[in-house]
Design an enzyme around this catalytic site. Structure first.
Site, PDB file in Angstrom:
ATOM      1  N   ARG A  23       0.833  -1.207   0.000  1.00  0.00           N
ATOM      2  CA  ARG A  23       0.000   0.000   0.000  1.00  0.00           C
ATOM      3  C   ARG A  23       0.866   1.256   0.000  1.00  0.00           C
ATOM      4  NH1 ARG A  23      -1.032   4.583   2.878  1.00  0.00           N
ATOM      5  NH2 ARG A  23      -0.465   3.400   4.738  1.00  0.00           N
ATOM      6  N   THR A 189       4.849  11.419   9.355  1.00  0.00           N
ATOM      7  CA  THR A 189       4.326  11.384   7.990  1.00  0.00           C
ATOM      8  C   THR A 189       5.140  12.240   7.030  1.00  0.00           C
ATOM      9  OG1 THR A 189       2.156  11.146   9.026  1.00  0.00           O
ATOM     10  CG2 THR A 189       2.193  11.562   6.661  1.00  0.00           C
ATOM     11  N   HIS A 216       5.790   4.610  12.723  1.00  0.00           N
ATOM     12  CA  HIS A 216       5.711   4.619  11.254  1.00  0.00           C
ATOM     13  C   HIS A 216       6.493   5.844  10.793  1.00  0.00           C
ATOM     14  CE1 HIS A 216       3.275   4.142   7.363  1.00  0.00           C
ATOM     15  NE2 HIS A 216       3.906   5.300   7.199  1.00  0.00           N
ATOM     16  N   HIS A 218       8.930   8.030   7.781  1.00  0.00           N
ATOM     17  CA  HIS A 218       9.295   8.263   6.379  1.00  0.00           C
ATOM     18  C   HIS A 218      10.723   8.777   6.321  1.00  0.00           C
ATOM     19  CE1 HIS A 218       5.353   7.796   4.189  1.00  0.00           C
ATOM     20  NE2 HIS A 218       4.985   7.710   5.455  1.00  0.00           N
ATOM     21  N   HIS A 313      42.512  -2.901   3.949  1.00  0.00           N
ATOM     22  CA  HIS A 313      41.312  -3.552   4.462  1.00  0.00           C
ATOM     23  C   HIS A 313      41.346  -5.053   4.185  1.00  0.00           C
ATOM     24  CE1 HIS A 313      38.440   0.087   4.974  1.00  0.00           C
ATOM     25  NE2 HIS A 313      39.692   0.490   5.061  1.00  0.00           N
TER      26      HIS A 313
END
Length: 550
Positions: A23, A189, A216, A218, A313
């Protein structure tokens, strides 16, 4: 170095993972899922052990309605399907709101409804009063709880709302909790909050509202994962996000990175035992289903995540892996890669040779010779870190010389254009010597390189029939010295596959046809060298014996 087993042994309270790829993730630019795609991803998420899968918004489009009908027939083992929607509309009774009824008709065990926390949205977007908004939240949550649903309330713009009016923001959260919400999820949001701000409100909400808290986030500030982890440390026990961070604008919280950090860094159980090692598989599966190229630099699961190139490395990695790796690559289903290039040291060559079953010492003159050749060739434009197959051929030619599979006598490429007929054709002729026998082949193609490839294969397939399985998957050209104009040096990378494995080879020349020929020949020679099927033709195979120093 942290191992998955170590995290399991100290695991604390589990964190529920809530996936909204189907979604929220589908709202990202260039992300599109068919109904079949959504069902396939649902099955994969369930196999891996994701707790919640948000399938879509039933009131928004016919595809989401069809998804909820179809998903009801999937024999899911671990995941709970969630239908997503909003609180009732202002001025509309909850029992009469069409989108509420469609959400109910989705017939899922759980529903997620979002509501407004920020007075700016209440007044300017909903055109409602503060009191009406509280009623919308409370009545919607109560409506679904009365019908036996697990209710996840998403507090949209929770952090923006709290910064503007802390008292009212907390009232909205309390309204959802008092109406019976199983989860109150704090949503960043706009993606602009900082970890400290996220932790502050999460801790306060956990203390004030007496309800399980989710987060939640973003990624607009590139802090979505950091903010989710800050919320968990402050008491959140559900993390919402998407696979690979898909989502609107710059995307959502990347669940791949979040899950790895939760389990390996915070000691939180996010997936069933044994599933963490499937993270890379899950990441690539969703990218492939969305027809998007995987991000090679993705943390934990990308091709570059455990790739080592610098000589210092690599030398350290050869002695102690955790000297330059924060976790074991295998914990998340990845693997270590040693690259070779102009920044490489002798350790790079020794370790790469070991991967191929060849034994070298750092003080071996052949090691110095290979390293010097690589540096000289990369100075001319070759790039072996992106062309492992060409590097392997280079190494084997120096350490274990083998008879050629074929010799080039000559090739010719031509292009004929007929403007009046709107027709163009490329033609290539190739003369080879294969096992002492002269071979002459002519082929047409969509372009000069395609024609050359077809002619080369056509001449060889009589001797090596299984070569027909090898296909060109990708062809990349890069101009290395634009100032040279039409005479600029050109690098060609060719990716080939036999349907089981794939490999990449490189060619460099001021002549693009010559560079392409070099990469094409390396591609075929590599397949022949590695293929057991060449045994029947009496030609050299990949050798497993060590090339010990004299």
């Amino acid at each position: 170095m942290i191992r998955a087993a170590d995290a399991d042994s100290r695991a604390e309270e589990a964190v529920s993972i809530y996936d909204t790829t189907l979604r929220d993730g589908a709202q990202g630019e260039n992300v599109h899922f068919s109904l079949s795609d959504k069902l396939r991803i649902t099955r994969k998420l369930d196999e891996v052990g994701i707790s919640y899968i948000e399938g879509g918004w039933p009131g928004s489009n016919p595809k989401d309605l069809a998804f909820f009908r179809e998903v009801a027939h999937l024999p899911l083992r671990t995941s709970r399907i969630v239908a997503f929607g909003s609180t009732r509309r202002a001025g509309t009774a909850v029992e009469e709101d069409p989108q509420i009824l469609m959400l109910l008709d989705a017939d899922t065990q759980a529903v997620a409804v979002f509501g407004k926390t920020w007075l700016l949205h209440v007044r300017e977007i909903l055109r409602a009063t503060a009191a009406e908004n509280l009623a919308m939240i409370q009545e919607t949550v109560a409506f679904f709880k009365q019908r036996g649903k697990e209710v996840i309330y998403d507090a949209e713009h929770a952090f923006d709302g709290y910064r503007e009016d802390p008292g009212y923001a907390l009232e909205t959260l309390a309204a959802a909790a008092e109406a019976g919400a199983d989860w109150v999820v704090l949503c960043d949001t706009n993606g602009g909050s900082l970890p400290k701000q996220v932790a502050e409100l999460t801790a306060l909400a956990r203390q004030k509202i007496g309800c399980r808290i989710g987060i939640h986030t973003h990624n607009d500030g590139e802090l979505a994962v950091a903010n989710a982890l800050a919320a968990v440390e402050a008491g959140a026990t559900q993390v919402q996000g998407t696979i690979n961070g898909y989502g609107e604008r710059t995307g959502n919280c990347n669940l791949i990175s979040t899950i790895a950090n939760l389990e390996l860094k915070l000691g939180k159980r996010a997936l069933p035992a044994g599933s963490l090692s499937r993270l890379r598989e899950l990441s690539y599966f969703v990218d492939e289903t969305a027809n998007l190229a995987p991000n090679p630099r993705a943390p934990f699961v990308g091709r570059c995540a455990f790739a080592h190139k610098g000589g210092t490395h690599v030398n350290a990695i050869g002695k102690l892996c955790r000297s330059y790796e924060h976790i074991e690559p295998e914990a998340v289903g990845n693997r270590r890669r040693i690259l070779v290039g102009e920044l490489s040291g002798r350790s790079n060559i020794v370790i790469k040779a070991r991967e191929l079953g060849l034994t070298l010492r750092e003080d071996d003159e052949r090691t110095r010779g290979v390293l010097q050749q690589i540096k000289e060739m990369e100075g001319r434009g070759y790039e072996f870190e992106a062309a492992d197959a060409s590097f392997e051929l280079l190494l084997r030619r120096r350490l274990l010389p083998y008879p050629p599979f074929f010799d080039l006598v000559e090739y010719h490429v031509s292009i004929r254009r007929f403007p009046a007929k709107k027709y163009e054709v490329s033609e290539a002729t190739v003369k080879l010597s294969v096992q002492g026998e002269p071979v002459y082949t002519v082929a047409e193609g969509d372009g000069p390189i395609h024609a050359l490839d077809q002619a080369l294969r056509g001449g060889l397939e009589r001797f090596y029939p299984d070569l027909a399985r090898v296909r060109l998957r990708d062809y990349k050209v890069r101009i290395l010295s634009p100032e040279g104009g039409a005479a600029a040096a050109t690098r060609v990378l060719v990716e080939s596959s036999d349907g089981v494995r794939s490999w990449t080879t490189v060619g460099v020349s001021t002549n693009i046809v010559e560079a392409s020929w070099e990469a094409l020949v390396d591609s075929i020679e590599y397949w022949m060298l590695r293929s057991e099927r060449c045994a029947g033709a009496g030609m050299p195979q990949a050798r497993s014996e060590a090339a010990s120093p004299p």
